[in-house]
Each structure stands twice: as C-alpha cells, then as structure tokens.
Design an enzyme around this catalytic site. Structure first.
Site, short mmCIF file in Angstrom:
data_model
loop_
_atom_site.label_atom_id
_atom_site.label_comp_id
_atom_site.label_asym_id
_atom_site.label_seq_id
_atom_site.Cartn_x
_atom_site.Cartn_y
_atom_site.Cartn_z
N THR A 218 37.10 25.70 -5.46
CA THR A 218 36.48 24.51 -6.04
C THR A 218 35.33 24.12 -5.13
OG1 THR A 218 38.59 23.79 -6.98
CG2 THR A 218 36.84 22.14 -6.81
N LYS B 33 35.57 22.29 -13.62
CA LYS B 33 36.71 22.06 -12.72
C LYS B 33 36.62 20.69 -12.06
CE LYS B 33 40.18 22.28 -10.02
NZ LYS B 33 40.33 23.14 -8.85
N LYS C 162 37.22 15.52 -1.17
CA LYS C 162 36.05 16.40 -1.26
C LYS C 162 35.62 16.59 -2.71
CE LYS C 162 36.76 20.62 -1.66
NZ LYS C 162 36.91 21.64 -2.75
#
Length: 300
Positions: free
Chosen positions: A95, A171, A240
C-alpha cells in the site's frame, strides 16, 4: 514458475508460503533474515539480496511497508531492478502513495520491465487462507501473467485498469472507508455504553442485521472489547494510509472532512503512546474516551 518475493512481514510471509505451496520455485528476501527461516522450511530458497531473489525470475512480488521501503528494495545495486531479466514483471502488493506508484511504473517501463500494482484488502489470517481481496492494475500483457498468480492468493481479483497507480488509489479509498467504519463503531459503542447497553451486545445485535459484514464484525468486536493487541494491522500503517489518501485527495481538489477527523484520532493515540504493537482499531477508542467512558490505559 520462478518467482522472487521481497518482504516477509505477517502478510508477505503468508502470501509467499502460499506461492510455495502452489508449486512455484520461490526465492525470498527479507531485511530481517530471521523471518526467512519458516519459508526455508516450507521449501523456499533464501536470497541474500532483492537482486538475488529477482535473478532469472519470471515475476517478482514485493510486500513492504511504505514508499521508502519499496524504493529501497527496488533501486540500487542490490535492488530488484538490478536482478530482473528483461521482460520480467514486478508485482507490487504494498500500500503505497499514488505518486510513488506512478514513479515506479515509469521507472520499470523505461528499464524494460513490467509493473503491476496489486494491493490487497485482508488481514494476515485472510492472507494465510487465500481469502484476500486484490485490486490489480497494469498493462494488459502484464495482467495476463499476474492475474492467474493473484487468483491463487485471494478470493477475488478486481481489475482496476491499465494505470498501476489507480489500484493504489482504490486501496487507499478502501482503507479510508474502513477507518470511517472504525470511527462509526467507536461512536456507536460510546452511545450504547452511556445508555447502559453492553457494547459487545450492541455489536452482536447489529451484525445480525444489514450490518452483517466482515468489517463490522471484526472491528466491532475489537472496539467493544477494547482488544487492540496483538496488531493485525498496525496503527502506524493505518496512520500512513490516512496521510496518503488525504494527499491524493488534495492533489485532486477533493475535501475529506472525515479523513481529517480520523487523522486527529491517530495523532491523539500516538501522543498517548499507542504504536506499532496496537491495531488501528484503537481509533474506535477515542470516541468512548471523549464520552467519559474510562481513561486512556496506562503503560500502553
């Protein structure tokens, strides 16, 4: 098929093991060598560098924590790219930011390699059980090679398009939606608890209604029980991803008020000492504390 695999965290280890068990010739690398031993015992070959893992491979998978880690294992004298043969394909399951995915796609194209982004939805137990939901994007000729492999690892492979960065954006959007569910569940449990309804009972009741989905069941249970250890998806990784979706949205001129609220939840938790050993479901704790339902646990 000869496969390189870089990154053996809790997700990567499970995915790499499934590739070994599917009969592929898998060469693995991890920055912490002790993580390779279980894969060696399962039948994988252990490489001394990303380049060595990628040497002569048809496909190289990577599953690392963030942009910096992926750049580090891809570039340089010992990076994936220095070991890949012409025409080989790098499948990034990490990711990462939209900007990093674009930069890496350009880098691979110029070097004569294929690049497919294939980030996943699912926790380590889903990875082990081949139950991941995978988002894939890349050139058609690269997807023809990548998709059959990805289908061995998950219960579905969604084809996003030909631009690898779009898979990463999808995502990040999905993780934003999950963070919203976590915040929602935290607020719902706070209201129920203040009224004298046990939060675990609330979650049980509502997940037998239209809210009967894995996200509501899994995160609802963790939040109701305040069970944030061990971490299946670590809090800093969730933080994050929150930063990355906000950056992507800002670049597109899209305001995200809920993402900003969740950002403040992450900052609050990190300031109180919550870290990599805590699951990001802890975001759901903040609403309960705001409502006067206990205090932040000591010694977190």
């Amino acid at each position: 098929m000869r496969i390189g695999f870089i990154g053996l965290g809790s997700m990567g280890s499970a995915i790499a093991k499934n590739l070994v068990e599917s009969g592929h010739d898998v060469h693995v690398f991890n920055r912490s060598p002790e993580r390779t031993e279980s894969l060696r015992q399962a039948g994988a070959n252990v490489a001394a560098s990303p380049a060595q893992a990628a040497w002569l491979a048809d496909v190289v998978f990577s599953m690392v924590a963030d942009d910096a880690a992926l750049t580090a294992v891809t570039r340089g004298e010992t990076g994936i790219a220095s070991g890949m043969r012409p025409g080989a394909i790098h499948i990034s399951m990490s990711t990462i930011s939209v900007a990093a995915a674009r930069e890496l796609a350009d880098f691979h194209r110029q070097a004569g390699f294929g690049f497919v982004s294939a980030p996943v939805f699912g926790r380590p137990d889903a990875a082990a059980a081949r139950k991941l939901f995978i988002m894939a994007a890349g050139a058609d000729e690269h997807l023809k090679v990548a998709v059959p492999l990805l289908e061995q690892l998950g219960q579905s492979v969604g084809i996003v398009g030909t631009d690898p960065s779009h898979a990463n954006l999808v995502k990040l959007i999905g993780n934003f939606m999950l963070s919203g569910i976590i915040e929602m569940l935290g607020e719902a449990c706070a209201v129920a608890a203040k009224a004298g309804i046990e939060p675990s009972h609330l979650v049980e009741l509502l997940t037998n209604t239209p809210f009967n989905s894995p996200a509501f069941r899994i995160y609802g249970s963790l939040i109701a029980k305040r069970q944030f250890q061990p971490a299946a998806f670590a809090l800093p990784l969730g933080q994050k991803d929150n930063r990355l979706i906000m950056a992507a949205a800002e670049a597109l001129g899209v305001p995200m008020p809920l993402a900003n609220l969740v950002h403040d939840r992450f900052v609050t938790l990190r300031a109180q000492g919550y870290g990599a050993e805590h699951d990001w479901a802890a975001v759901g704790l903040c609403a309960q504390l705001d409502a006067g339902l206990g205090r932040m646990p000591e010694g977190v």
